[in-house]
Design a protein around this motif. Structure first.
Motif, PDB file in Angstrom:
ATOM      1  N   HIS A  29     -22.694   6.996  32.280  1.00  0.00           N
ATOM      2  CA  HIS A  29     -23.265   7.022  30.930  1.00  0.00           C
ATOM      3  C   HIS A  29     -24.214   8.192  30.707  1.00  0.00           C
ATOM      4  CE1 HIS A  29     -21.593   3.021  30.291  1.00  0.00           C
ATOM      5  NE2 HIS A  29     -22.175   2.610  31.400  1.00  0.00           N
ATOM      6  N   HIS A  51     -23.539  10.562  27.651  1.00  0.00           N
ATOM      7  CA  HIS A  51     -23.831   9.871  26.396  1.00  0.00           C
ATOM      8  C   HIS A  51     -25.335   9.789  26.165  1.00  0.00           C
ATOM      9  CE1 HIS A  51     -24.143   6.680  23.402  1.00  0.00           C
ATOM     10  NE2 HIS A  51     -24.862   5.990  24.260  1.00  0.00           N
ATOM     11  N   ARG A  61     -24.274   0.177  28.797  1.00  0.00           N
ATOM     12  CA  ARG A  61     -24.339   1.330  27.891  1.00  0.00           C
ATOM     13  C   ARG A  61     -25.308   1.054  26.740  1.00  0.00           C
ATOM     14  NH1 ARG A  61     -20.666   5.623  26.510  1.00  0.00           N
ATOM     15  NH2 ARG A  61     -20.805   6.254  24.328  1.00  0.00           N
ATOM     16  N   THR A  97     -28.839   2.926  26.106  1.00  0.00           N
ATOM     17  CA  THR A  97     -29.020   3.634  24.837  1.00  0.00           C
ATOM     18  C   THR A  97     -30.317   3.197  24.165  1.00  0.00           C
ATOM     19  OG1 THR A  97     -26.628   3.840  24.518  1.00  0.00           O
ATOM     20  CG2 THR A  97     -28.015   4.110  22.566  1.00  0.00           C
TER      21      THR A  97
END
Length: 291
Positions: A14, A17, A55, A59
């Protein structure tokens, strides 16, 4: 593979991202890396087995870290910002590599420039929801507001972004043809040819670093005159991709003197963002400026 190595591997999946989220929030690659590293530290101290969606959890953590960094940045600011402060450019020679394409934004530096004018809360709500699809129910606790208020923050930010950074042309080959026409006209001192390739309301922004005054200019005639003068500063120019759109890197005697990013709209140059700060130029890949 032990448990810690497995967790590190899952986090690595991840990382791109998370870096993309942090870069759009902060406009700084080094600060984005710091935010991502902080997310890893928080994950390593957490019960990872209890996290259902890694994820989404990461985030949210990165968003919270970035929000704190933006608020801290504003709180410690004693001197006014320079007239122009551009985000760190992401420069690629040729088609964007996979990681750079993920980080780079399809509208180039222009969007990140506008994001820097938003309040930290507006910026987070817009970036997480509009660019990465995070629900307002998850954004609300980060900014300490209700979901309805978080939605209003994003809506307000969206209106400002649309007004200041309209959607550009998306065809990279077409963008490069316009940039080449601009470059040829500027180097040849052809004022009329420059007017033909510039949007009548074109905006020029030059970030020369904290030690020098930046430049902001608007209007085709003004920008055309600046382009003719600026073309004399470099003896070598290379076409590159800057934050996903057509750009140039300029060098003189093998040393970098500028990175230019162009927003092309309806076949004309709508914005030109130029970084000439020698400190930040020195952080770019030296191969971009080699003879």
């Amino acid at each position: 593979m032990d448990e810690k190595e497995l967790l590190a591997s899952r986090f690595a999946d991840h990382r791109d991202h998370l870096t993309a989220v942090a870069y759009r929030m902060l406009g700084s690659l080094s600060e984005a890396e710091d935010a991502v590293q902080e997310a890893w530290l928080r994950l390593s101290r957490s019960d990872a087995d209890a996290i259902e969606n890694l994820r989404a959890w990461l985030t949210t953590v990165v968003g919270r870290v970035c929000l704190d960094m933006l608020r801290s940045r504003a709180a410690r600011r004693e001197e006014p910002l320079p007239e122009v402060r551009l985000p760190d450019p992401i420069v690629a020679d040729g088609p964007d590599p996979e990681r750079q394409a993920l980080i780079a934004d399809s509208v180039g530096l222009a969007l990140v420039v506008v994001l820097q004018t938003l309040s930290p809360a507006e910026r987070l709500a817009f970036v997480l929801h509009d660019l990465f699809g995070v629900p307002f129910d998850e954004i609300a606790p980060i900014v300490g507001r209700t979901p309805a208020t978080a939605k209003k923050l994003a809506s307000r930010a969206r209106q400002r972004v649309r007004g200041a950074a309209p959607a550009p042309d998306t065809d990279l080959a077409g963008q490069r043809r316009v940039v080449e026409a601009f470059l040829t006209a500027a180097r040849g001192g052809d004022f009329e040819a420059l007017l033909a390739v510039l949007d009548p309301d074109v905006e020029l922004r030059v970030d020369a670093g904290p030690a020098a005054a930046g430049v902001r200019a608007r209007g085709a005639a003004t920008v055309a005159r600046s382009a003719i003068v600026g073309a004399r500063a470099a003896d070598r120019v290379r076409h590159v991709v800057v934050n996903g759109v057509a750009g140039l890197v300029e060098s003189s005697a093998g040393r970098p003197v500028g990175v230019l990013a162009f927003t092309i709209r309806n076949g004309r140059v709508a914005t030109i963002d130029i970084l000439t700060d020698p400190v930040r130029l020195a952080r770019l890949d030296p191969a971009l400026f080699e003879e």
